[in-house]
Every structure is written in C-alpha cells, then in structure tokens.
Write an enzyme that holds these catalytic residues in place. Structure first.
Site, PDB file in Angstrom:
ATOM      1  N   ASP A 133     -54.393 -90.846 -35.294  1.00 35.95           N
ATOM      2  CA  ASP A 133     -54.674 -92.177 -34.353  1.00 35.95           C
ATOM      3  C   ASP A 133     -54.630 -91.908 -32.850  1.00 35.95           C
ATOM      4  OD1 ASP A 133     -51.787 -91.425 -34.629  1.00 35.95           O
ATOM      5  OD2 ASP A 133     -51.029 -93.145 -34.103  1.00 35.95           O
ATOM      6  N   HIS A 134     -54.488 -90.507 -32.442  1.00 36.63           N
ATOM      7  CA  HIS A 134     -54.781 -90.163 -31.184  1.00 36.63           C
ATOM      8  C   HIS A 134     -55.717 -89.147 -31.031  1.00 36.63           C
ATOM      9  CE1 HIS A 134     -51.060 -92.413 -30.199  1.00 36.63           C
ATOM     10  NE2 HIS A 134     -50.544 -91.770 -31.153  1.00 36.63           N
TER      11      HIS A 134
END
Length: 319
Positions: A133-134
């Site tokens: 997600d990052h």
C-alpha cells in the site's frame, strides 16, 4: 530542468546528520537574489489544504484521488486521500517518499504535474515500509521517471522480490507487488543528498523489519515569507499482524520495536507526517491549524507503544 523553481534560495536551512541547521546558512532564506520568485497568491498549490480536506475523509480509501497541497515551503503532499506520498523539491531535482499502491501511483504522478513540477525531475524515491500500500507503485514510478529507489537493507530485499518475508508480522497478509531494483541502501542515521536537499534516514523497525522514518528541513520557497520547520515523516508504529503471529514469541523483535518508539520520540520534529494520514490525525490537525506541533512525534510514539503493550497483554491472557 523544467519546473516552477529554476532556483531555490541557496541560503535555506539544510538538515545535517544531527538535524541542526548549518552555521553558514542565513537566518532568512529569502536573502539571496533569485532569478525567479513564486507568487504565493497565484501558485498552483494555493488553497490545496482546503481542497484536500473537502475531498478526503479520515481513514479514506487507499486509491481515492486527492488534490495535492503544500505542507510547508518545499514540501508537498502528492498522495491519495488514504495514503501519503511526500514530494520534497529542490533546484537540482526532487525526492519523493513513497509511491502508494500500484493503482494509486497515477494519482501521485498527476499531482506532481498539477503542482507544476515534472515527474522526470524526481531523482530519488525513498521508502517508508515495505508493504504494497506504500511501495506497490515504486516499479511503475521508476518506469515513468527513471528515479532511483532508496530503502533500508531489509526493505530492499522485499522490494527486489516483490513479497514480504516470513520475518514480517504481516507475512501472508499483504499481496505481492511488482519487483523493483533498489539503487541505494541507507543505514540508520545516513543522509540522502540531492543538491541542497538532505533527508536523514532513521531505522524504526516494528511495523515491518525494514521500516524507515525520514527527517529534513522544510523551508520557504522564493517569494514566500521566510520560515523553516523540521519535518518528520514517521513510519507506521502499529503492532498489526497476521492472525497467527504473536509478538510475545519474538522478544528480540519487540525490543527493536521499543527502540523505535524511543527513536521517534527524540526526532527533530516540528511537523509530523505519516504514511497513513489518519494514523497521526493529520486531517484533524489541519482543520485545527495544528500541523506545526513540536510534541506530535513524542505523542505518536507514546500511542504506538501503548498499543504494543495492549497487544502483548492480550497475548499473555491467551497463553
């Protein structure tokens, strides 16, 4: 380099390894004669914070498009509503911290352009922690810009293979991501330098083994009222894990996690930013005009340690 900033104030305060402005830096970043100044009244990021607050909610969707906004001076939020991506700009190139998901990286690229900057001028893309997600968008961002990926050693192993390892508390939870080459590995306390820009890496393992936090001086752009603040992009400190993982079974890892809390509490920190904006109540602090808060990093560390203590206590009850 085609940007709105052909020259930043070379007298701007820079971040040294000890996070202290160098003695030869002028106290007023606007004292140097500039070839071009930015009019804050007509800059493309004017009103960006208000637009972000109008578009986004607490704990919003990871890939939901968000307008970019200026945090302070040379530091901008270019991520989505639910995932941060931080752009630090300089006359010799820019540094991006985190790319978001594979789907959200298009928002990041578009937001950089909306601010008037060329994504091709991003020379480095730094990493917080090695979850999709990052950093799932790192490979796509590198293809679009040619930027060099920067990570910790443990994070680099994950980025190169595209999957978290068995030593990650969330192993088996996060989806795989496109592998990407890592061009620069930094250790705790080392700096990422690009012209006038200096970002210091701080090892803060716990949420993941390879987690990094970053600090730098955010200073006024030419034409803005002179101000500098110590910006801290602090990685996630939440003890989240797969269902079958017990932190209490890994005392050495817990000890590293506790050291991370101490590290974060001691960071040079006027403005706190985090990979998930809402994990540090960023939207609420923006609404209250309290983004500039020297106590924020210490409070964030205390909250993380309290959650870890609660998790360990719960594991003890079930043993």
């Amino acid at each position: 380099m085609k940007t709105l900033l052909p020259a930043l104030a070379s007298a701007a305060l820079l971040l040294s390894t000890a996070c202290v402005a160098p003695q030869n830096a002028a106290a007023d970043p606007s004292t140097k004669s500039l070839s071009e100044e930015i009019d804050p009244m007509t800059a493309p990021w004017r009103g960006g914070q208000e637009a972000f607050l109008a578009a986004c909610e607490d704990w919003d969707e990871w890939d939901k498009p968000a307008p970019p906004f200026q945090i302070i001076g040379n530091t901008f939020h270019v991520g989505t509503c639910g995932i941060s991506a931080i752009l630090v700009v300089g006359p010799e190139g820019h540094i991006l911290i985190d790319s978001g998901t594979e789907g959200g990286v298009k928002v990041v690229l578009d937001n950089i352009r909306k601010l008037g900057f060329d994504p091709a001028d991003v020379k480095y893309i730094a990493t917080s922690h090695e979850h999709h997600d990052h950093v799932g968008g790192h490979a796509a961002f590198v293809r679009a810009t040619g930027a060099t990926v920067v990570s910790s050693e443990a994070g680099a192993e994950v980025l190169r293979r595209g999957q978290v390892g068995p030593d990650d508390p969330q192993s088996g939870v996060h989806e795989a991501m496109e592998p990407v080459a890592v061009g620069l590995v930094l250790q705790d306390g080392e700096t990422l330098k690009l012209g006038e820009l200096e970002l210091t890496a701080h090892a803060t393992p716990g949420h993941t083994p390879g987690a990094l936090s970053w600090t730098w001086w955010g200073c006024s752009l030419p034409g803005e009222p002179p101000v500098c603040r110590r910006v801290a992009y602090v990685d996630s400190l939440s003890p989240v894990s797969a269902d079958d993982y017990r932190f209490s079974d890994h005392p050495a890892y817990v000890a590293q996690f506790r050291q991370s809390f101490a590290e974060v509490a001691a960071l040079p920190c006027d403005i706190l930013l985090t990979p998930h904006p809402s994990s540090s109540a960023m939207l609420s602090r923006m609404r209250d005009g309290a983004l500039d808060d020297q106590a924020a990093c210490a409070a964030y560390a205390r909250a993380g340690e309290k959650r870890l203590d609660a998790r360990l206590a719960k594991e003890g009850e079930g043993s």
